[in-house]
Every structure is written in C-alpha cells, then in structure tokens.
Write a protein that holds these residues in place. Structure first.
Motif, PDB file in Angstrom:
ATOM      1  N   GLU A 208      11.781  46.806 -30.891  1.00 41.69           N
ATOM      2  CA  GLU A 208      11.019  46.347 -32.048  1.00 41.69           C
ATOM      3  C   GLU A 208       9.668  45.822 -31.629  1.00 41.69           C
ATOM      4  O   GLU A 208       8.660  46.052 -32.311  1.00 41.69           O
ATOM      5  CB  GLU A 208      11.759  45.206 -32.754  1.00 41.69           C
ATOM      6  CG  GLU A 208      12.800  45.626 -33.722  1.00 41.69           C
ATOM      7  CD  GLU A 208      12.263  46.520 -34.803  1.00 41.69           C
ATOM      8  OE1 GLU A 208      12.636  47.688 -34.820  1.00 41.69           O
ATOM      9  OE2 GLU A 208      11.445  46.053 -35.607  1.00 41.69           O
TER      10      GLU A 208
ATOM     11  N   ASP B 107      16.188  45.340 -30.134  1.00 38.49           N
ATOM     12  CA  ASP B 107      15.353  44.162 -30.319  1.00 38.49           C
ATOM     13  C   ASP B 107      14.086  44.277 -29.479  1.00 38.49           C
ATOM     14  O   ASP B 107      12.971  44.027 -29.960  1.00 38.49           O
ATOM     15  CB  ASP B 107      16.149  42.916 -29.927  1.00 38.49           C
ATOM     16  CG  ASP B 107      15.373  41.644 -30.148  1.00 38.49           C
ATOM     17  OD1 ASP B 107      15.761  40.612 -29.580  1.00 38.49           O
ATOM     18  OD2 ASP B 107      14.372  41.676 -30.891  1.00 38.49           O
TER      19      ASP B 107
ATOM     20  N   THR C 221      17.360  39.403 -37.486  1.00 36.73           N
ATOM     21  CA  THR C 221      17.169  40.306 -38.609  1.00 36.73           C
ATOM     22  C   THR C 221      16.384  39.604 -39.707  1.00 36.73           C
ATOM     23  O   THR C 221      16.445  38.395 -39.863  1.00 36.73           O
ATOM     24  CB  THR C 221      18.513  40.749 -39.181  1.00 36.73           C
ATOM     25  OG1 THR C 221      19.317  39.594 -39.388  1.00 36.73           O
ATOM     26  CG2 THR C 221      19.229  41.672 -38.250  1.00 36.73           C
ATOM     27  N   THR C 222      15.665  40.399 -40.461  1.00 44.72           N
ATOM     28  CA  THR C 222      14.992  39.906 -41.649  1.00 44.72           C
ATOM     29  C   THR C 222      15.879  40.276 -42.822  1.00 44.72           C
ATOM     30  O   THR C 222      16.199  41.442 -43.009  1.00 44.72           O
ATOM     31  CB  THR C 222      13.629  40.593 -41.794  1.00 44.72           C
ATOM     32  OG1 THR C 222      12.911  40.404 -40.596  1.00 44.72           O
ATOM     33  CG2 THR C 222      12.854  39.991 -42.933  1.00 44.72           C
ATOM     34  N   HIS C 223      16.275  39.268 -43.603  1.00 43.85           N
ATOM     35  CA  HIS C 223      17.273  39.529 -44.643  1.00 43.85           C
ATOM     36  C   HIS C 223      16.606  40.153 -45.860  1.00 43.85           C
ATOM     37  O   HIS C 223      16.394  39.500 -46.871  1.00 43.85           O
ATOM     38  CB  HIS C 223      17.963  38.221 -45.044  1.00 43.85           C
ATOM     39  CG  HIS C 223      18.725  37.599 -43.940  1.00 43.85           C
ATOM     40  ND1 HIS C 223      19.968  37.060 -44.099  1.00 43.85           N
ATOM     41  CD2 HIS C 223      18.430  37.441 -42.645  1.00 43.85           C
ATOM     42  CE1 HIS C 223      20.390  36.584 -42.948  1.00 43.85           C
ATOM     43  NE2 HIS C 223      19.475  36.805 -42.042  1.00 43.85           N
ATOM     44  N   TYR C 224      16.290  41.437 -45.677  1.00 50.48           N
ATOM     45  CA  TYR C 224      15.694  42.166 -46.790  1.00 50.48           C
ATOM     46  C   TYR C 224      16.753  42.345 -47.863  1.00 50.48           C
ATOM     47  O   TYR C 224      17.885  42.673 -47.530  1.00 50.48           O
ATOM     48  CB  TYR C 224      15.201  43.514 -46.274  1.00 50.48           C
ATOM     49  CG  TYR C 224      14.377  44.291 -47.250  1.00 50.48           C
ATOM     50  CD1 TYR C 224      14.962  45.262 -48.054  1.00 50.48           C
ATOM     51  CD2 TYR C 224      13.017  44.048 -47.388  1.00 50.48           C
ATOM     52  CE1 TYR C 224      14.206  45.971 -48.950  1.00 50.48           C
ATOM     53  CE2 TYR C 224      12.260  44.756 -48.279  1.00 50.48           C
ATOM     54  CZ  TYR C 224      12.860  45.727 -49.058  1.00 50.48           C
ATOM     55  OH  TYR C 224      12.114  46.423 -49.944  1.00 50.48           O
TER      56      TYR C 224
ATOM     57  N   THR D 254      19.554  34.640 -35.466  1.00 45.96           N
ATOM     58  CA  THR D 254      19.556  36.085 -35.711  1.00 45.96           C
ATOM     59  C   THR D 254      18.120  36.571 -35.778  1.00 45.96           C
ATOM     60  O   THR D 254      17.203  35.841 -36.132  1.00 45.96           O
ATOM     61  CB  THR D 254      20.256  36.414 -37.028  1.00 45.96           C
ATOM     62  OG1 THR D 254      19.614  35.716 -38.086  1.00 45.96           O
ATOM     63  CG2 THR D 254      21.713  36.041 -36.980  1.00 45.96           C
TER      64      THR D 254
ATOM     65  N   LEU E 238      22.015  46.929 -29.369  1.00 47.58           N
ATOM     66  CA  LEU E 238      21.249  46.097 -30.298  1.00 47.58           C
ATOM     67  C   LEU E 238      20.262  45.218 -29.578  1.00 47.58           C
ATOM     68  O   LEU E 238      19.176  44.944 -30.103  1.00 47.58           O
ATOM     69  CB  LEU E 238      22.214  45.282 -31.148  1.00 47.58           C
ATOM     70  CG  LEU E 238      22.790  46.215 -32.198  1.00 47.58           C
ATOM     71  CD1 LEU E 238      24.240  46.021 -32.382  1.00 47.58           C
ATOM     72  CD2 LEU E 238      22.087  46.021 -33.501  1.00 47.58           C
TER      73      LEU E 238
ATOM     74  N   ARG F 212      23.096  39.430 -32.491  1.00 51.35           N
ATOM     75  CA  ARG F 212      21.916  38.775 -33.068  1.00 51.35           C
ATOM     76  C   ARG F 212      21.633  39.238 -34.491  1.00 51.35           C
ATOM     77  O   ARG F 212      20.485  39.371 -34.893  1.00 51.35           O
ATOM     78  CB  ARG F 212      20.652  38.991 -32.221  1.00 51.35           C
ATOM     79  CG  ARG F 212      20.737  38.565 -30.786  1.00 51.35           C
ATOM     80  CD  ARG F 212      20.684  37.074 -30.641  1.00 51.35           C
ATOM     81  NE  ARG F 212      19.421  36.476 -31.021  1.00 51.35           N
ATOM     82  CZ  ARG F 212      18.347  36.419 -30.252  1.00 51.35           C
ATOM     83  NH1 ARG F 212      18.379  36.956 -29.062  1.00 51.35           N
ATOM     84  NH2 ARG F 212      17.249  35.829 -30.677  1.00 51.35           N
ATOM     85  N   ARG F 213      22.679  39.523 -35.231  1.00 52.94           N
ATOM     86  CA  ARG F 213      22.477  39.847 -36.642  1.00 52.94           C
ATOM     87  C   ARG F 213      23.511  39.097 -37.449  1.00 52.94           C
ATOM     88  O   ARG F 213      24.442  38.567 -36.879  1.00 52.94           O
ATOM     89  CB  ARG F 213      22.577  41.365 -36.848  1.00 52.94           C
ATOM     90  CG  ARG F 213      23.872  41.915 -36.368  1.00 52.94           C
ATOM     91  CD  ARG F 213      23.956  43.422 -36.487  1.00 52.94           C
ATOM     92  NE  ARG F 213      25.246  43.841 -36.002  1.00 52.94           N
ATOM     93  CZ  ARG F 213      26.352  43.854 -36.726  1.00 52.94           C
ATOM     94  NH1 ARG F 213      26.301  43.501 -37.995  1.00 52.94           N
ATOM     95  NH2 ARG F 213      27.486  44.223 -36.217  1.00 52.94           N
TER      96      ARG F 213
END
Lengths: 190, 375, 368
Positions: B145, B142, A31-34, A29, B138, C50-51
C-alpha cells in the motif's frame, strides 16, 4: 543429535513467529472502514475524463478537433461540435465517452492542444454498464457549472449567455482554467 | 528429511488417473490449467495448458500506433507494469534515436525498482498463502500500500501505470515523492527483518521449501528460464548487469545468486532482490538531478525499417521486446518474449515424480503471472 | 435454599431433573461455543492480519454466526447419487455426539459436573476416538475418490497422534494416581505451583520442603499434549486433510448445508473438549491458583466460591482456545509426510522417554 538440535531450534523459531503475530494482534488495524471512513484521493488520480470549465469564457475549451478521439487506443470518444454564429472556432456540443473501453492512459489529455479535458477524481463509481457505455461529458459539464450557480454555455445560442461573474475579456491567453478542485465534485451522479 | 519421490517400478503404464489443476485457482496464479496424470499421490506427468487468458497483445501491436500501444504494455504482466513499459519505450527510443533526459532516467529507475519490490511482495505473499499461512500476505499488502500510494501520487494509477512516454515520463515527480521513497527504504528494511523471523526462519516453512523442486542450471538452460529461477540455480545472469540499459550501470548493487537449486534458493533470491532494489532507490533518490522530464519526440512517430530489440529485467525474469517496423506509424510486428512462459515450460520436467503439494509449492516458487504466459 | 436444593437432587426425581438440566446445559454450551468460536476465530484472524474482521452484522459482527447458521440451514440437504445414504447421514451425527458425551465428565467447577465418574479420563478418551471413525465413514459414504483419499489421510494422521497423546496421559495418570477428573483437580489445589505443569518439577503437596515431582518433563509433556490436541482436531498447522481443497476437496466435499455445518460445529466442539482436558490435566482446572488463601475446595466458600471456580476454568480454557487460533493464523501447513514424521520420529520417542523417566522418579523415593 542433529535431530535434537533441529527440533529445539525449530521450536524456538515457532515461538519467534508467535511473538511477531501477537504484536500485530495488539497493533491498530490498518483498514479504512469504508463507507464509514474514506481516504483522501491523490490529486493526480486518474478517474474518467471530464471537460474543464474555463472561468474566463464560461465555456469548455474543447473545439471538437477530434485529436483526442484519434489518440485514443480504444476508440472510446465520439465528439460533435458546431461553429456558433459569430464565433471564431467550433464549440463542442456532444462528447460521448465509452467508459467501458477506457484504460485511463491519459493519451487523450496529452493530445489535446487546447487543454480542454482533465481526469476527474471519481474513484467509487458503481453503475450499470449501459450508463458507462455512453457517458455524456457535456451534460456532466453543464451539471457541474449549474451546481456552482452559473449558467452553462449554450453553443446553439451564444449571444443569449452573458459571460459569468468573473472578469470577462481581460487576458484571454493568460487565465488557464483551474483544476477540478474549482468545481465541486458531485457526490452522487450516474 | 527424505522427500518422497516416485520410484517407477515395473510397468510404466500402471493405473494412473487424470485430474485438472485449474483453470479456476484458489491462489492468485491466474487461469492456468495443468493436466496432471497421477499415480496415487505422485505426479507422473504434468502438462500445462495455457491460453485461457490469451488477449492477443502481439496482434494489437500491429493495429495501433506506438503511442497507442502504451496501455497494453502495462497489462501483459500487471504486477511489473513499469518494467514492461520500460522495455517498450526503450525499444522505440533505441530505434528512433530519441534522447531521454537524465532526470527522466532517474525517475524511471526509481519507479521500476519500487514496482519490482511490490511485485516480489505479491509473489512472496501468494506463495505463503499457497502453503497455508494466510497472514504474511496481508502484511505484504500493507507494505505494498505504501508503494502504491507513492506511485499513485505521481501517476494517478495503482496497478497499470501508463506513466512512461517516449523520451521520458509523462509528468514530473515532486519532492513529496522523493521524500516518501527515501522514507520507505528504512521502513521496508525493518519489515524485511520481521519477515525473516516470521517466515524464513520458520521450521514449518523451511520443511516445505528446503530441497523441494530442484531445478538444475542445465534444465534452466534447456528451457530458457530466467529471473530468480535461474539465479536460484547458480547462474549469475541479470539483464541489469549483463545487458545494462537505462542508467543501471551507475548504481552500486549486487545480484543475489544461490547455488542450491531448490525452492528455498529461489525464495532467498527474491528476498535479497528486494534489499538490492532498496539500495538502488536510496542511491537514486540521493542523486536525482533537476531538469526536463521528457525529451523531444516527433509528432508523428515512425520507426526506421528493421528490427529493434530491448530487454529489461522484470520481477519474473528477462522480458525481451522485438519491434519489427516497416516504416509506418504502426509496427509491423511486436514480439514479446515473456519470462513466465519459459519458466512454466520447465514445470513439466521438474514436477515429475513429485508429490502434489510439493508440486504446488514448486509452481508457487516459479512466481508465475498467467497473463504473462498467454499474453 | 441450597440445602433444600441438595435434598431435592438426592431424590429420584431430583436425579433425573439434574441430569436433564446438565444435558440441556451441555448441549447449549456446545452449541453456543460452536457458533461463537467461529466469531472468535474470524475476529482473531482479522486482528492478526491487522484488519477488523466482521463488523457489519450486529455490533462488532456478533450476529455473524446466526447469519451463517441461517444460511447453512436454508441450503438443500442432498446426498450424492449412489452413495450409502445411511452411512452418509450417520457420519455427521457420529461426529458431533462424542464431544457432547465427553463434556459430561468434565468438571466445570467444584462439583459442577454432570457425572462424577471414577474413570472419567478413560471415558473422555474412549469417546474422543470415535470421531476418527466418523470422518472415515463420511469420506467412504460420499462415493468420491478424493473424499476417500482425504479421509484415509485424516485417519492415518489421527492414529499417529493418538499414540503420543495417550502416552502423555498415562504419564500424568502415574503422577496423579487416579482417573477421576475431580480428584485430579483437587490434587492441584493450594497454589499454582501445584498445577501439574509445574508439579512435575517440584512437588510441595507432601508438606515441608516437598520432594522432586513425578514428571520433571512436565512442561514438555504439556507441549506434547497440546501439539497432539491440534493434530487430533485437524487444526492448522496440521489441517492437511481439509486444506487439500486447494486442489481436490476434503473429506466433507459432498456435504452441503447443515451437513457441513455439523462437521464444522464438531470441529469447534472438539477444540473445546481438547482445551478443557488440557486445562484440567495440566493447568489446575477450576483451581484459582491463589494458594492456601482459598483452599483446595472452592465450594467451601459457598456459591461464590463455586462461581469463581467456574470462571477460572473458563478463563484458562478460553486462553488455550485463543492460543489455538493464534497458532493457526501464524504458521503455514506442514506437509503430510512432515506431519507423520513429527509424530512417529519425534513425539513418540519423546513421550516414551518422559514415561520412562517419570516411572523412575516415582519409584526412586520408595526404594530409599
């Protein structure tokens, strides 16, 4: 015949799409798990402005000249300053920022002739609007200086405060206060 | 495959019902209300009602000095903030005859093209999301980003950059940015290949866009459409080639033009534009010179009396800024001729007789940003 | 102990208690699936994008479905004024009942099924057609013109896709020769090459070199069945009816709280039934596919054999359910006329063709 070839090639395109997504499925993944993980913030990140700390003189460079308030497109800044007894120029006593109006354009920082303000790197502020409508930057400056163990400069009693531990009156023009990394970023402040 | 179209038979005042599309949208278009008169499934009349996000940018131009207007320019179309600011600073520099150093021009071109790519990625992702594919947006974000991280490192902002100043840019770029942009180009090319396989070649997507929403070149001319809408209808007009500004005439890039006039043509124009922007970034990063990043600007900036126009090619089309000055520090009038306003105006005629879901696909292919319409 | 249990289940009380156990088991199975398939879908959707998907409620988000359930239960159940109250509340009931009933005939393992009906396949399909009527009722009883338009679309979509589905099932019935679901699975024993998806091409079941299978288009038949199953359960890329909510609301617009929750659960229960059917018609059901080493009746290996059979069935069924989620998050939606075109112009001719060819290939050996 056209229908047959179209159906066949169409079905193949569907399979291609499926292979792409399944490859993404098995990728890590992004995402950064904030808040369990955080990202490093860019050095030039534009947070709200704050007063710089002049290590040499121990007081903010701001002389309350109001050029930043004039440059601001949104009229966010309200300043006040006094001329302390025995000093040459004014020193700021009150610097109120209305952060609810600020658009982070940096025009105030560019307008300042004394290099007195900089952007902070506070990216995760969350507070009630009345706290943001009246950000007290002088108080923030004082809190930051106290946190490093120094005594903040008090314009109302300039003689009482000695210069901080750094070498005083060496070359006043040469030393430019270091960027915000010299003061620790407060983690939880309104 | 035959795409159903309403064939008006008999009494045109047949029973229709009126429903509203918006102003609250599940898609990322913004607050736009479209009053639809429907005959069953088919649209008889579509009337856009803009103005829900009118923020009086043109009026604000009259109350602020030229420098103070810079944050406004980013917020008119927040996805193409760099290109809009470019138009404004270009107009002021043209009027006040301010010199821009070469390094600053290169920085402006690189950042504008990066901004264009990120804007096209959002438009692309939102379009597929409107059609029901929730995954490509999404992937697009990405990639976006990476662009936003690059731009954040030099400007400090991620969406509404206030980076350009009169005479150049406000801060220099470091070698990390140049290396990052150089590395971004092959990465993005790889991703574009993946998107081609995932979306462009997908038969379900093709059936949703091929032949849908034909907009002829004559209709574009009538309504003043510009940008990918115009280039998807066969007209080769791009401001960077037709009215070259900045240093675009020194770069080697093509203008993608497709003649089919349907939504697929507009889609392919945008995909190819991303590739051309990557070419420009490549060339600019290779040739960027050393030097100052801001030219000399008078402390109190007053433009000479009269009109100045400057046009740039933004992600959505041609933005024209006209500044009317009466010699004071503030402008007398700033007129923003925004691309989405004219692109939306052809929706009324183009959507007549279409089925509703096709009309939504057509609106997504126009790539509208509603604050751009209402300013 | 097994023998005493078997004796008990033969008595009248035993028959009753066996039925009750199965009833509760099926209800529990459907409830657990409806709840946790939502979790699978959300985590799967996240991973494809991708999450991570839900992570905060419980470990790995496993408490997310109970949280959603509690939220839905706590909402007010309200029928719109002027609507037909009886039909309005009958619709969710009619939509959740068919999958529960269909699962009664589906064998989860060797002799692990509620009722071994000789016409099991027919029963599954007859009950499976009821949910279309329930959706129509829900749309009609809502007294909302957008709901009824959406409901009408759902009905036309479901009717259009039932035809190729039933045609391919008839093809499979011709190959297997029986409607008994347990029989169909037993015929696919002896190795994965005997599964109906491959048996159509070459059939080894007669011993020796085997002979040409009944249905040489068997993989395509499976594909048609899969596509029809997606369309019948209103899953993407055929979810035009519910995703119409980008503009107007779908057929369930007037249902709030648990009324909507029941429709949602019914959708996942239908997916379970559809994938279970696909597994046992084409992929061998509870057969392990390991060939002659385990034999065609896994229960001959005792309780462990039966358990292995159940596990094989679940593995195949959940793989198919994962592929349903996979397809949903990859493709955009088809347009409504595209959907109907696909059914009437492509799938029905194709399934008629396979039916014709199958009957020819089945008849040919008899003639010579």
């Amino acid at each position: 015949m056209n229908l047959v070839t179209e159906t066949f090639s169409g079905f193949l395109s569907l399979l291609t799409g499926l292979t792409i997504t399944i490859k993404q499925f098995f990728s890590p993944t992004i995402t950064t798990h904030y808040p369990h993980q955080t990202l490093t913030i860019a050095k030039k990140f534009r947070g709200h402005i704050e007063l710089k700390w002049n290590e040499e003189t121990g007081k903010p460079n701001c002389t309350a000249c109001n050029l930043c308030a004039k440059a601001c497109p949104s009229d966010c800044i309200v300043l006040d300053g006094i001329k302390p007894a025995g000093e040459k120029g004014k020193t700021v006593t009150s610097y109120k920022l209305d952060y609810t109006l600020c658009s982070l354009c940096s025009l105030c920082i560019e307008a300042c002739p004394f290099d007195a303000i900089q952007h902070s790197n506070r990216y995760n502020l969350a507070s009630l609007p009345n706290q943001w409508a009246n950000m007290d930057l002088v108080q923030r400056y004082k809190d930051q200086v106290t946190r490093v163990g120094k005594t903040p400069y008090d314009p109302y009693a300039p003689a009482a405060v000695a210069a901080p531990a750094a070498s005083p009156a060496a070359e006043p023009a040469a030393a430019i206060p270091s960027p915000s990394s010299s003061l620790p970023a407060p983690s939880s402040q309104p | 495959m035959n795409i159903p179209k309403l064939i008006p038979v008999g009494d045109p005042s047949a029973e229709t019902f009126t429903i509203n599309l918006g102003p609250q949208h599940p898609a990322t278009h913004g607050v736009l209300r479209v009053k639809l008169e429907m005959d069953g499934e088919f649209i008889v009349n579509a009337q856009p009602v803009p103005g829900y996000i009118h923020r009086m940018h043109e009026k604000m131009g009259e109350n602020r000095t030229y420098a103070q207007y810079l944050p406004n320019t980013s917020r008119i179309d927040y996805l193409s903030a760099m290109t809009y600011t470019h138009a404004f600073v270009g107009a002021v520099e043209k009027a006040a005859k301010i010199e821009v150093p070469l390094r600053a021009e290169y920085i402006r071109v690189i950042t504008s093209e990066l901004n264009r790519i990120s804007s096209h990625l959002v438009g692309w992702g939102a379009w597929i999301m409107d059609l029901g594919g929730f995954t490509p947006i999404l992937y697009a974000f990405d990639d976006r980003e990476k662009i936003l991280d690059l731009l954040e490192a030099i400007t400090g902002s991620r969406l509404t950059y206030c980076y350009y100043r009169f005479g150049g840019v406000c801060d220099d770029v470091d070698q990390d940015f140049i290396d990052g942009s150089k590395a971004f180009v092959p990465y993005m090319r790889k991703r574009m290949k993946m998107y081609k396989k995932l979306v462009t070649g997908n038969i379900i997507f093709r059936k949703r866009v091929e032949g849908i929403g034909p907009i002829s070149a004559e209709m574009c001319r009538k309504y003043g459409a510009c940008g990918p809408v115009l280039r998807g209808s066969g007209v080769n007009y791009d401001v960077r080639k037709a009215e070259p500004y900045s240093i675009y005439n020194q770069f080697d890039f093509d203008i993608p033009v497709y003649n089919e006039c349907d939504s697929l043509a507009r889609y392919l124009v945008r995909m190819d534009e991303i590739e051309q922007s990557l070419r420009i970034i490549e060339q600019a990063c290779a040739k960027i010179p050393e030097g100052p990043f801001q030219g000399k600007v008078p402390r109190v900036l007053k433009l000479p009396v009269g009109d100045t126009c400057f046009a740039t090619e933004c992600g959505r089309g041609r933005l024209l800024i006209r500044i009317t000055s009466d010699g004071k520090e503030e402008a007398y009038r700033i007129r923003l001729r925004t691309p989405c306003f004219t692109n939306l105006s052809l929706f009324e005629e183009a959507s007549q007789g279409m089925m509703l879901a096709d009309a939504i696909s057509l609106m997504a292919s126009l790539d509208l940003v509603i604050p751009d319409i209402d300013r | 102990m097994i023998e005493s249990l078997t004796h008990f289940f033969a008595t009248p009380w035993g028959v009753l208690s066996r039925s009750l156990i199965y009833l509760l088991g099926i209800c529990g199975f459907v409830a657990a699936n409806a709840a946790y398939l939502v979790w699978v879908e959300r985590k799967g959707a996240g991973r494809f994008q991708r999450r991570p998907g839900p992570t905060e409620s419980g470990w790995a988000g496993l408490l997310q479905p109970p949280a959603d359930g509690i939220k839905l239960l706590s909402k007010q159940l309200m029928a719109p004024p002027g609507s037909d109250k009886i039909l309005f509340w009958a619709a969710p009931l009619m939509v959740i009942a068919p999958p529960l009933v269909c699962l009664a005939a589906i064998p989860f393992g060797d002799n692990v099924l509620a009722r071994d009906l000789n016409i099991g396949l027919l029963m599954v399909f007859s009950f499976g057609s009821i949910n279309v009527m329930a959706l129509m009722l829900g749309g009609w009883a809502s007294r909302n013109k957008y709901a009824i338009i959406s409901a009408a679309r759902v009905v036309s979509q479901n009717v259009a896709y039932e035809i190729p589905m039933l045609l391919v099932v008839i093809t499979m019935i011709m190959v297997t020769g029986t409607l008994n679901l347990q029989e169909i699975i037993v015929q696919q024993g002896g190795g994965f090459w005997n599964w109906n998806i491959l048996r159509g091409i070459w059939d080894f079941s007669g011993g020796g070199w085997g002979h040409i299978g009944g249905n040489i288009f068997a993989p395509i038949t499976f594909l048609i069945f899969y596509i029809c199953m997606l369309a019948e359960t209103n899953r993407a890329p055929f979810d035009m009816a519910e995703a119409e909510s980008e503009l107007v609301a779908g057929a369930f617009t007037e249902y709030g709280g648990m009324g909507f929750g029941v429709f949602f659960m019914a959708e996942y229960a239908n997916i379970v039934v559809g994938c279970a059917l696909a597994t046992l018609l084409f992929l061998g059901g509870w057969q392990s596919g390991l060939g002659p080493w385990v034999g065609t009746h896994l229960s001959s290996l005792g309780i462990w054999g039966t358990l292995i059979g159940v596990l094989c069935f679940f593995f195949k069924m959940y793989f198919l359910i994962f592929s349903v989620v996979w397809v949903r998050w990859t493709f955009p939606r088809t347009q409504f006329y595209g959907l109907l075109n696909l059914s009437w112009k492509i799938l029905i001719p194709l399934s008629l063709l396979t039916l014709l060819l199958t009957s020819v290939t089945l008849k040919l050996p008899r003639l010579f």
